[in-house]
Design a protein around this motif. Structure first.
Motif, PDB file in Angstrom:
ATOM      1  N   ALA A 196       0.839  -1.199   0.000  1.00 57.67           N
ATOM      2  CA  ALA A 196       0.000   0.000   0.000  1.00 57.67           C
ATOM      3  C   ALA A 196       0.874   1.249   0.000  1.00 57.67           C
ATOM      4  N   GLY A 197       2.092   1.139   0.513  1.00 55.38           N
ATOM      5  CA  GLY A 197       3.002   2.272   0.510  1.00 55.38           C
ATOM      6  C   GLY A 197       3.339   2.769  -0.881  1.00 55.38           C
ATOM      7  N   TYR A 198       3.256   1.893  -1.869  1.00 55.77           N
ATOM      8  CA  TYR A 198       3.476   2.278  -3.267  1.00 55.77           C
ATOM      9  C   TYR A 198       2.522   3.380  -3.697  1.00 55.77           C
ATOM     10  N   LEU A 199       1.294   3.331  -3.173  1.00 56.17           N
ATOM     11  CA  LEU A 199       0.272   4.287  -3.575  1.00 56.17           C
ATOM     12  C   LEU A 199       0.573   5.702  -3.103  1.00 56.17           C
ATOM     13  N   LEU A 200       1.530   5.861  -2.199  1.00 57.37           N
ATOM     14  CA  LEU A 200       1.887   7.179  -1.680  1.00 57.37           C
ATOM     15  C   LEU A 200       2.955   7.876  -2.512  1.00 57.37           C
ATOM     16  N   PHE A 201       3.461   7.221  -3.544  1.00 56.50           N
ATOM     17  CA  PHE A 201       4.532   7.823  -4.354  1.00 56.50           C
ATOM     18  C   PHE A 201       4.157   9.190  -4.945  1.00 56.50           C
ATOM     19  N   PRO A 202       2.920   9.395  -5.443  1.00 53.22           N
ATOM     20  CA  PRO A 202       2.607  10.724  -5.990  1.00 53.22           C
ATOM     21  C   PRO A 202       2.789  11.853  -4.976  1.00 53.22           C
ATOM     22  N   LEU A 203       2.395  11.626  -3.726  1.00 50.55           N
ATOM     23  CA  LEU A 203       2.615  12.638  -2.696  1.00 50.55           C
ATOM     24  C   LEU A 203       4.105  12.874  -2.485  1.00 50.55           C
ATOM     25  N   PHE A 204       4.878  11.799  -2.500  1.00 51.71           N
ATOM     26  CA  PHE A 204       6.330  11.939  -2.331  1.00 51.71           C
ATOM     27  C   PHE A 204       6.929  12.803  -3.428  1.00 51.71           C
ATOM     28  N   PHE A 205       6.570  12.526  -4.666  1.00 53.95           N
ATOM     29  CA  PHE A 205       7.146  13.286  -5.781  1.00 53.95           C
ATOM     30  C   PHE A 205       6.638  14.730  -5.803  1.00 53.95           C
ATOM     31  N   TYR A 206       5.413  14.930  -5.350  1.00 57.78           N
ATOM     32  CA  TYR A 206       4.894  16.298  -5.298  1.00 57.78           C
ATOM     33  C   TYR A 206       5.700  17.135  -4.310  1.00 57.78           C
ATOM     34  N   TRP A 207       5.933  16.598  -3.126  1.00 60.36           N
ATOM     35  CA  TRP A 207       6.705  17.348  -2.132  1.00 60.36           C
ATOM     36  C   TRP A 207       8.185  17.382  -2.464  1.00 60.36           C
ATOM     37  N   LEU A 208       8.682  16.355  -3.159  1.00 61.20           N
ATOM     38  CA  LEU A 208      10.083  16.383  -3.586  1.00 61.20           C
ATOM     39  C   LEU A 208      10.314  17.528  -4.565  1.00 61.20           C
ATOM     40  N   SER A 209       9.351  17.783  -5.425  1.00 59.57           N
ATOM     41  CA  SER A 209       9.490  18.904  -6.361  1.00 59.57           C
ATOM     42  C   SER A 209       9.486  20.236  -5.615  1.00 59.57           C
ATOM     43  N   ASP A 210       8.797  20.302  -4.478  1.00 56.95           N
ATOM     44  CA  ASP A 210       8.785  21.523  -3.671  1.00 56.95           C
ATOM     45  C   ASP A 210      10.138  21.776  -3.012  1.00 56.95           C
ATOM     46  N   ILE A 211      10.875  20.713  -2.758  1.00 57.24           N
ATOM     47  CA  ILE A 211      12.180  20.879  -2.114  1.00 57.24           C
ATOM     48  C   ILE A 211      13.127  21.678  -3.007  1.00 57.24           C
ATOM     49  N   ALA A 212      12.924  21.611  -4.309  1.00 58.58           N
ATOM     50  CA  ALA A 212      13.771  22.355  -5.239  1.00 58.58           C
ATOM     51  C   ALA A 212      13.382  23.833  -5.316  1.00 58.58           C
ATOM     52  N   ALA A 213      12.399  24.247  -4.516  1.00 66.83           N
ATOM     53  CA  ALA A 213      11.962  25.640  -4.533  1.00 66.83           C
ATOM     54  C   ALA A 213      13.077  26.563  -4.070  1.00 66.83           C
ATOM     55  N   GLU A 214      13.002  27.817  -4.485  1.00 57.96           N
ATOM     56  CA  GLU A 214      14.051  28.780  -4.153  1.00 57.96           C
ATOM     57  C   GLU A 214      14.003  29.183  -2.682  1.00 57.96           C
ATOM     58  N   LYS A 215      12.824  29.247  -2.087  1.00 57.87           N
ATOM     59  CA  LYS A 215      12.709  29.692  -0.713  1.00 57.87           C
ATOM     60  C   LYS A 215      13.081  28.568   0.249  1.00 57.87           C
ATOM     61  N   VAL A 216      13.946  28.893   1.201  1.00 61.49           N
ATOM     62  CA  VAL A 216      14.390  27.907   2.176  1.00 61.49           C
ATOM     63  C   VAL A 216      13.211  27.413   3.014  1.00 61.49           C
ATOM     64  N   GLU A 217      12.269  28.305   3.329  1.00 63.71           N
ATOM     65  CA  GLU A 217      11.113  27.913   4.126  1.00 63.71           C
ATOM     66  C   GLU A 217      10.297  26.836   3.425  1.00 63.71           C
ATOM     67  N   ALA A 218      10.140  26.973   2.108  1.00 63.24           N
ATOM     68  CA  ALA A 218       9.389  25.979   1.337  1.00 63.24           C
ATOM     69  C   ALA A 218      10.105  24.634   1.352  1.00 63.24           C
ATOM     70  N   ARG A 219      11.436  24.666   1.285  1.00 61.54           N
ATOM     71  CA  ARG A 219      12.200  23.420   1.318  1.00 61.54           C
ATOM     72  C   ARG A 219      12.012  22.695   2.649  1.00 61.54           C
ATOM     73  N   THR A 220      12.091  23.441   3.731  1.00 64.94           N
ATOM     74  CA  THR A 220      11.970  22.830   5.046  1.00 64.94           C
ATOM     75  C   THR A 220      10.584  22.244   5.254  1.00 64.94           C
ATOM     76  N   ASP A 221       9.563  22.968   4.855  1.00 67.96           N
ATOM     77  CA  ASP A 221       8.186  22.496   4.998  1.00 67.96           C
ATOM     78  C   ASP A 221       7.979  21.211   4.207  1.00 67.96           C
ATOM     79  N   ALA A 222       8.478  21.173   2.961  1.00 68.45           N
ATOM     80  CA  ALA A 222       8.328  19.976   2.137  1.00 68.45           C
ATOM     81  C   ALA A 222       9.123  18.812   2.710  1.00 68.45           C
ATOM     82  N   ALA A 223      10.299  19.109   3.258  1.00 74.22           N
ATOM     83  CA  ALA A 223      11.125  18.057   3.839  1.00 74.22           C
ATOM     84  C   ALA A 223      10.425  17.411   5.035  1.00 74.22           C
TER      85      ALA A 223
END
Length: 246
Positions: free
Chosen positions: A153-180
């Motif tokens: 069932a953990g496989y089904l959570l991959f879209p959420l993982f990739f969505y927040w992983l893309s947020d980690i590449a954001a320019e704002k440090v606050e956005a990176r920490t929140d996504a992490a």
């Protein structure tokens, strides 16, 4: 990236979700399965023991020989037994109903992630529907659940993982920490569900991103730290108990 100019329609999202629910409900209840073949047998045993634990208010340290095999089996050392909060439902639900509810909860969470990804990257309705069908109902995941691998069932959570992983590449440090932090908790859910294979794959992928994005070492390190601290609750007992292969 430019501002998305398209996104899936509300109707296509509703259609995909309802169809997905119908698919998995039919998949779980077709031909009135007993869920005792293949690895479903051990999931039945594990669920019975967890239910007994809830009713008796005792930690399920060991499995009785009568339930399993000759010798003592340290139940709490098994990292594949799901201990996400919904395991409390076993106090009221029969095993087969619990399996279905558990799977639908993970499917719903992953579907939300799919919608977020589609909106972020401007997928229109047709490619969104194609992705939902390909990701959620392919033979790979269907064969795993047919074998009784509820941990997948953990496989089904991959879209959420990739969505927040893309947020980690954001320019704002606050956005990176929140996504992490969100990713760390998501991987923690995978560990608690027994989906430790998938959690480790995600951690490996994040580590590989440091090869070409060395500036992301702080959020990646935060994910490894928090998810790792959650994961040790499942992996250390297994490492201590299960003997090494000779």
């Amino acid at each position: 990236m430019s501002q998305p100019s398209a996104e899936p329609s509300k109707f296509s999202i509703f259609l995909a979700y309802v169809a997905g629910l119908a698919y998995w409900i039919a998949y779980f209840v077709k031909d009135k399965p007993t869920f005792t073949g293949n690895d479903w047998l051990k999931e039945q045993v594990f669920s019975n023991l967890v239910r007994d634990s809830l009713n008796s208010w005792q930690l399920p340290w060991r499995m009785s020989v009568d339930f399993y095999h000759a010798g003592v089996f340290e139940l709490i050392a098994n990292p594949e037994i799901s201990l996400t909060p919904d395991f409390l439902l076993l106090a009221w639900l029969p095993n087969n109903t619990y399996f279905l509810v558990h799977w639908l909860l993970f499917f719903t969470a992953g579907f939300v992630g799919s919608v977020l990804l589609a909106r972020k990257y401007a997928l229109s309705s047709l490619p969104f529907l194609f992705f939902v069908v390909l990701f959620n109902f392919n033979g790979f995941i269907s064969s795993h659940i047919s074998e009784g691998h509820i941990q997948w069932a953990g496989y089904l959570l991959f879209p959420l993982f990739f969505y927040w992983l893309s947020d980690i590449a954001a320019e704002k440090v606050e956005a990176r920490t929140d996504a992490a932090l969100k990713i760390a908790l998501l991987l923690g859910v995978m560990f608690m569900n027994g989906s430790f294979h998938m959690a480790i794959w995600c951690l490996m992928l994040m580590a590989l991103t440091l090869i070409y994005r060395k500036d992301l070492w702080r959020p990646v390190g935060l994910v490894v730290l928090i998810a790792g601290l959650i994961g040790v609750a499942r992996l250390v007992p297994a490492a201590v108990y299960f003997p090494p292969k000779t």
